[in-house]
Structure formats: C-alpha cells, structure tokens
Design an enzyme around this catalytic site. Structure first.
Site, PDB file in Angstrom:
ATOM      1  N   VAL A  77       6.809  14.435 -29.796  1.00 54.65           N
ATOM      2  CA  VAL A  77       7.983  15.105 -30.140  1.00 54.65           C
ATOM      3  C   VAL A  77       8.746  15.337 -29.101  1.00 54.65           C
ATOM      4  O   VAL A  77       8.231  15.929 -28.004  1.00 54.65           O
ATOM      5  CB  VAL A  77       6.981  16.535 -30.940  1.00 54.65           C
ATOM      6  CG1 VAL A  77       8.297  17.392 -31.364  1.00 54.65           C
ATOM      7  CG2 VAL A  77       6.377  15.908 -31.690  1.00 54.65           C
ATOM      8  N   CYS A  78       9.984  15.323 -29.188  1.00 62.85           N
ATOM      9  CA  CYS A  78      10.926  15.622 -28.097  1.00 62.85           C
ATOM     10  C   CYS A  78      11.279  16.997 -27.895  1.00 62.85           C
ATOM     11  O   CYS A  78      11.314  17.926 -28.997  1.00 62.85           O
ATOM     12  CB  CYS A  78      12.411  15.120 -28.592  1.00 62.85           C
ATOM     13  SG  CYS A  78      13.668  15.801 -27.572  1.00 62.85           S
ATOM     14  N   VAL A  79      10.893  17.362 -26.781  1.00 61.25           N
ATOM     15  CA  VAL A  79      10.904  18.571 -26.318  1.00 61.25           C
ATOM     16  C   VAL A  79      12.252  19.662 -26.370  1.00 61.25           C
ATOM     17  O   VAL A  79      12.081  20.567 -26.993  1.00 61.25           O
ATOM     18  CB  VAL A  79      10.336  18.906 -24.734  1.00 61.25           C
ATOM     19  CG1 VAL A  79      11.414  18.309 -23.933  1.00 61.25           C
ATOM     20  CG2 VAL A  79      10.326  20.429 -24.492  1.00 61.25           C
TER      21      VAL A  79
END
Lengths: 119, 131
Positions: A77-79
C-alpha cells in the site's frame, strides 16, 4: 510469466479491485506468478481490516488477504496515498504492508508485465 | 523527501516507462498522484516519457490558479521535470485541437504527435502506466 498488478480504485464503488483479484487468481491458477500487488490512489482503501460488508456479499480486503496467504503475494500500500486517506498500520488487514512508490517502479522494472486496474 | 534520493533496484535494468495522463488536473487526484510516480521512476534512472492526451492536455495549461477551488497548485512541477531528466513530453494533436489549444498555451516545451505517431511511440514502451 511474472505479473505485477496495480490497483488504483477502492473497493465496492468500482470494479477495479474485483477484476484485479480475479485476474491475479486466474493467472496463478494457470501457472503464472503474481509476486506483488500495489495499491495506489483510492486503491489503498482495499487494505483496511475495518470494513464489514454484508454477509451475503464478498469481502474485498479479506479476499486479498486470503489470496496473499495462499500464494505468498506481497500486498503493498502506497504510504503517501494511505496517509491522505487515513490508512495506517493500525487498520491494515493481514498480508498488507505500507511502503513507498519505489515498490511500484520495481514491479515495472523486474516483472514481465505490469497490469493496471483503474478508471 | 528521502523518496527522491537516487534509487536502484539492484538490477541495472533500464526500461522504457510511459506515463499516460488523460485527466484534467484538479477534478480528480490522478494527475497529482501520478506525478509522484513519474518522479520516483526517474529517480530509479529509468527511460521516462510523459504523454498528455484527452483532458490531460489541460494539466499543462498556462495561467492555472487554484486559489478559488482551494486545492494544491502543482503545475510548477511540470516545469521542474527537466531537473529530473524528464524531457520527453508529448501531447496528442487531436486532443489539443478539440480543446482549441496550441503549444503557445502550454507552460513547457512539448512534442505534438498525431494519433499514428503516438501509437508507434506506445508500441516501443516496456511499461505504460495510465493516470
């Protein structure tokens, strides 16, 4: 063949996550590899364990978690996208982890195909 | 931002990445978050092209002012792309024509391509990511 998968839309509103899941599952069944799925834009909303959809409907995040556990898929999941949308380590479903966009670029560099599911 | 440091996946492989920008800049988040991916890809020393087509051509328009809609104005980032060695910027001729735009309306230097030229360029890519 090694497939990287990019999911750009959230669950339920849009078909992207469902289609990505079915694509990943089918590719694995047919002998291909899906080492990683990357969640970006509203796609990060697929990673929450707090969603409780009705019993007679599919549970999108749980389905990803199960597929990841069965086949060792890295669910990333992209931070930055996650922080915008209130997703953090406290709410992640099993098998998901938060990391940077470099993990997406790596899929493009290392795998045979990068397949995008989005709007 | 540490993400912007020089990066390496260890393979030394350089692939051709094309980023296809199809949406107007502020109606959705795709243009803003898409730019982040473009910058990271350049930091991995990959061969990066950006294409602006459909309403995506509006992302490059001069005179964008977002004060009235209270969202972040990221149009300056397009002018900074050169500093990241991102110099291959293409716009679709038909999309420009349909919206009454010419190169003079844009904030950066671009190469205008016909549909056929665009198709050929796309066919040469290893990875195409669409926002």
């Amino acid at each position: 063949m090694q497939f990287g998968i990019l999911v750009n839309e959230g669950p339920y509103t849009h078909q992207a996550s469902d289609t990505a899941y079915l694509f990943a599952r089918t590719a694995i069944e047919k002998g291909h590899k899906v080492p990683r799925v990357f969640f970006y834009h509203d796609g990060v909303n697929n990673s929450t364990r707090l969603a409780t959809p009705p019993q007679d409907d599919r549970n999108v995040s749980a389905r990803w978690s199960n597929l990841a556990e069965e086949h060792g898929i890295d669910l990333v999941v992209c931070v930055a996208a996650a922080q915008r949308r209130g997703i953090n380590d406290d709410v992640l479903a099993p098998g998901f982890r938060i990391s940077g966009l470099g993990q997406l670029v790596e899929m493009g560099i290392q795998y045979d195909r990068l397949v995008t599911f989005g709007d | 931002m540490s993400d912007m440091d020089e990066m390496d996946d260890g393979s030394g492989v350089v692939k051709k990445f094309m980023f296809l920008n199809r949406k107007a800049p502020h109606g959705t988040v795709y243009a803003l978050e898409g730019l982040e991916v473009v910058l990271i890809t350049a930091a991995f020393d990959q061969d990066v092209s950006m294409v602006f087509t459909d309403d995506g051509v509006f992302q490059l328009m001069k005179g964008i002012d977002t004060k009235g809609i209270e969202v972040k104005d990221f149009s300056k980032t397009y002018r900074a792309l050169e500093g990241y060695d991102i110099e291959k910027l293409y716009v679709d001729q038909a999309s420009m024509d349909a919206r009454g735009l010419t190169e003079d309306d844009l904030i950066v230097d671009v190469t205008v391509l016909s549909v056929d030229e665009m198709a050929n360029l796309m066919a040469e890519q290893d990875v195409v990511i669409s926002f």
